[in-house]
Design a protein around this motif. Structure first.
Motif, PDB file in Angstrom:
ATOM      1  N   ALA A 214       0.846  -1.190   0.000  1.00  0.00           N
ATOM      2  CA  ALA A 214       0.000   0.000   0.000  1.00  0.00           C
ATOM      3  C   ALA A 214       0.880   1.238   0.000  1.00  0.00           C
ATOM      4  O   ALA A 214       1.857   1.318   0.747  1.00  0.00           O
ATOM      5  CB  ALA A 214      -0.926   0.008   1.220  1.00  0.00           C
ATOM      6  N   ALA A 215       0.517   2.190  -0.873  1.00  0.00           N
ATOM      7  CA  ALA A 215       1.216   3.473  -0.940  1.00  0.00           C
ATOM      8  C   ALA A 215       0.218   4.575  -0.626  1.00  0.00           C
ATOM      9  O   ALA A 215      -0.960   4.489  -1.006  1.00  0.00           O
ATOM     10  CB  ALA A 215       1.839   3.681  -2.310  1.00  0.00           C
ATOM     11  N   PHE A 216       0.652   5.609   0.032  1.00  0.00           N
ATOM     12  CA  PHE A 216      -0.245   6.703   0.395  1.00  0.00           C
ATOM     13  C   PHE A 216       0.548   8.002   0.470  1.00  0.00           C
ATOM     14  O   PHE A 216       1.770   7.995   0.659  1.00  0.00           O
ATOM     15  CB  PHE A 216      -0.943   6.423   1.730  1.00  0.00           C
ATOM     16  N   LEU A 217      -0.183   9.084   0.286  1.00  0.00           N
ATOM     17  CA  LEU A 217       0.409  10.411   0.405  1.00  0.00           C
ATOM     18  C   LEU A 217       0.486  10.750   1.891  1.00  0.00           C
ATOM     19  O   LEU A 217      -0.528  10.935   2.549  1.00  0.00           O
ATOM     20  CB  LEU A 217      -0.436  11.445  -0.349  1.00  0.00           C
ATOM     21  N   GLU A 218       1.701  10.827   2.406  1.00  0.00           N
ATOM     22  CA  GLU A 218       1.877  11.029   3.837  1.00  0.00           C
ATOM     23  C   GLU A 218       1.697  12.485   4.230  1.00  0.00           C
ATOM     24  O   GLU A 218       0.999  12.793   5.198  1.00  0.00           O
ATOM     25  CB  GLU A 218       3.252  10.523   4.272  1.00  0.00           C
ATOM     26  N   LYS A 219       2.331  13.402   3.483  1.00  0.00           N
ATOM     27  CA  LYS A 219       2.186  14.813   3.814  1.00  0.00           C
ATOM     28  C   LYS A 219       2.670  15.671   2.660  1.00  0.00           C
ATOM     29  O   LYS A 219       3.380  15.205   1.761  1.00  0.00           O
ATOM     30  CB  LYS A 219       2.956  15.159   5.087  1.00  0.00           C
ATOM     31  N   THR A 220       2.264  16.902   2.682  1.00  0.00           N
ATOM     32  CA  THR A 220       2.749  17.902   1.734  1.00  0.00           C
ATOM     33  C   THR A 220       3.422  19.001   2.534  1.00  0.00           C
ATOM     34  O   THR A 220       2.809  19.607   3.414  1.00  0.00           O
ATOM     35  CB  THR A 220       1.591  18.488   0.909  1.00  0.00           C
ATOM     36  N   SER A 221       4.687  19.263   2.224  1.00  0.00           N
ATOM     37  CA  SER A 221       5.413  20.297   2.951  1.00  0.00           C
ATOM     38  C   SER A 221       6.637  20.686   2.155  1.00  0.00           C
ATOM     39  O   SER A 221       7.171  19.878   1.373  1.00  0.00           O
ATOM     40  CB  SER A 221       5.822  19.811   4.347  1.00  0.00           C
ATOM     41  N   ASP A 222       7.065  21.914   2.346  1.00  0.00           N
ATOM     42  CA  ASP A 222       8.292  22.422   1.726  1.00  0.00           C
ATOM     43  C   ASP A 222       8.292  22.235   0.216  1.00  0.00           C
ATOM     44  O   ASP A 222       9.306  21.914  -0.400  1.00  0.00           O
ATOM     45  CB  ASP A 222       9.520  21.744   2.337  1.00  0.00           C
ATOM     46  N   GLY A 223       7.133  22.415  -0.395  1.00  0.00           N
ATOM     47  CA  GLY A 223       7.049  22.389  -1.850  1.00  0.00           C
ATOM     48  C   GLY A 223       7.091  21.017  -2.491  1.00  0.00           C
ATOM     49  O   GLY A 223       7.298  20.919  -3.706  1.00  0.00           O
ATOM     50  N   ARG A 261      12.029  15.025  -6.096  1.00  0.00           N
ATOM     51  CA  ARG A 261      12.320  16.401  -5.690  1.00  0.00           C
ATOM     52  C   ARG A 261      12.752  16.421  -4.227  1.00  0.00           C
ATOM     53  O   ARG A 261      12.227  15.673  -3.393  1.00  0.00           O
ATOM     54  CB  ARG A 261      11.081  17.282  -5.852  1.00  0.00           C
ATOM     55  N   ALA A 262      13.688  17.278  -3.927  1.00  0.00           N
ATOM     56  CA  ALA A 262      14.074  17.496  -2.547  1.00  0.00           C
ATOM     57  C   ALA A 262      13.237  18.631  -1.979  1.00  0.00           C
ATOM     58  O   ALA A 262      12.783  19.515  -2.721  1.00  0.00           O
ATOM     59  CB  ALA A 262      15.553  17.846  -2.456  1.00  0.00           C
ATOM     60  N   PRO A 263      12.972  18.626  -0.682  1.00  0.00           N
ATOM     61  CA  PRO A 263      12.221  19.736  -0.079  1.00  0.00           C
ATOM     62  C   PRO A 263      12.917  21.070  -0.335  1.00  0.00           C
ATOM     63  O   PRO A 263      14.145  21.180  -0.268  1.00  0.00           O
ATOM     64  CB  PRO A 263      12.202  19.382   1.418  1.00  0.00           C
ATOM     65  N   THR A 264      12.127  22.070  -0.660  1.00  0.00           N
ATOM     66  CA  THR A 264      12.673  23.403  -0.935  1.00  0.00           C
ATOM     67  C   THR A 264      11.939  24.441  -0.091  1.00  0.00           C
ATOM     68  O   THR A 264      10.775  24.250   0.284  1.00  0.00           O
ATOM     69  CB  THR A 264      12.524  23.766  -2.423  1.00  0.00           C
ATOM     70  N   ARG A 265      12.627  25.507   0.162  1.00  0.00           N
ATOM     71  CA  ARG A 265      12.046  26.608   0.893  1.00  0.00           C
ATOM     72  C   ARG A 265      12.419  27.927   0.221  1.00  0.00           C
ATOM     73  O   ARG A 265      13.537  28.080  -0.271  1.00  0.00           O
ATOM     74  CB  ARG A 265      12.516  26.621   2.356  1.00  0.00           C
TER      75      ARG A 265
END
Length: 275
Positions: A214-223, A261-265
């Motif tokens: 099972a795969a799921f979207l865990e969170k959205t953060s830092d773009g 993608r790596a998290p970006t700020r």
């Protein structure tokens, strides 16, 4: 040798009959006592082997009982010869106190080793993690536990630390969960990414069909969107399965044109205007 023998003969010749009989009786008691103890230990060893006790517990009990029986026999012979029993009590009390104070750390390791060998929080061959060390358990003695680290080092841990600390056993159960996390851009289709991750897991023969991957979207953060894939494998296959699934996930995302993608700020500098 001749002088020694002549001295013994002279002693018995000058000694009274009662003293000579006591000495002979003491010698017979020692000889017979050691024979009986040896025979009793053989019977005890067979009984413990039939009882399937842990080898560490069996060796410890055998040595402790043997020493206690021999010590009791010697004390009994000395008392028979006329040595006051009260003196032995005083000596044993003082010696026990001194030994207990000198061996506080060793006694705690001994108690911890007995707890580990009796209750089996882990066994030889398990991969465990403790406070400051992890590896495969090579041996469990009454004083120390020996680990072999993944890079081939030997780690010796006092049993008192293991009996009073937190232990993570990675091989206790037959199956273990594999977790793979990936991050993609915010504009990517979450349903498509989930389908790719689950298909990558199902394509590996080592991945168990139940529970289903099972795969799921865990969170959205830092773009970015962070997805987590979870699947299960047999514990001996866990490491190889993790590597295979991770590599297949990367290849399938590249094939679908979905870059990681790596998290970006965004960092903005605000300049104050002076009046």
């Amino acid at each position: 040798m001749r002088e020694l023998w002549e001295g013994i003969v002279a002693f018995f010749a000058t000694a009274s009959v009662d003293v000579a009989l006591k000495i002979l009786g003491s010698a017979v008691m020692l000889f017979a006592g050691f024979k009986i103890i040896r025979f009793a230990m053989k019977l005890l060893r067979r009984a413990m082997e039939k009882g399937r006790l842990d080898p560490g517990v069996r060796d410890f009990l055998e040595n402790a009982i043997s020493i206690a029986l021999r010590f009791t026999l010697i004390i009994s012979v000395l008392v028979y010869l006329g040595v006051p029993a009260a003196s032995f009590v005083a000596i044993l009390t003082s010696a026990g106190l001194a030994i207990g104070l000198a061996l506080q750390g060793s006694l705690s390791n001994l108690a911890g080793g007995m707890m580990l060998l009796l209750f089996h929080p882990f066994r030889t061959g398990d991969y465990i993690r403790t406070d400051g060390a992890e590896g495969v358990v090579q041996s469990i003695s009454v004083m120390y536990t020996t680990l072999k680290t993944p890079d081939g080092r030997k780690v010796v841990i006092p049993n008192s630390m293991l009996s009073n600390g937190i232990i993570t056993d990675f091989t206790w159960h037959d199956t273990r969960r594999v977790d793979v996390s990936v991050t993609v851009g915010l504009s990517e289709d979450s349903q498509a990414v989930r389908a790719i991750l689950e298909e990558a897991a199902r394509s590996q023969c080592a991945v168990l069909p139940e529970p289903a991957p099972a795969a799921f979207l865990e969170k959205t953060s830092d773009g970015v969107l962070q997805f987590t894939l979870r699947c299960w494998a047999r514990t001996p296959d866990w490491w190889d399965t993790l590597l295979a699934v991770t590599e297949d996930v990367k290849a399938r995302l590249d094939q679908a044109g979905i870059p990681l993608r790596a998290p970006t700020r965004d960092v903005r500098q605000v300049q104050e205007t002076t009046r």
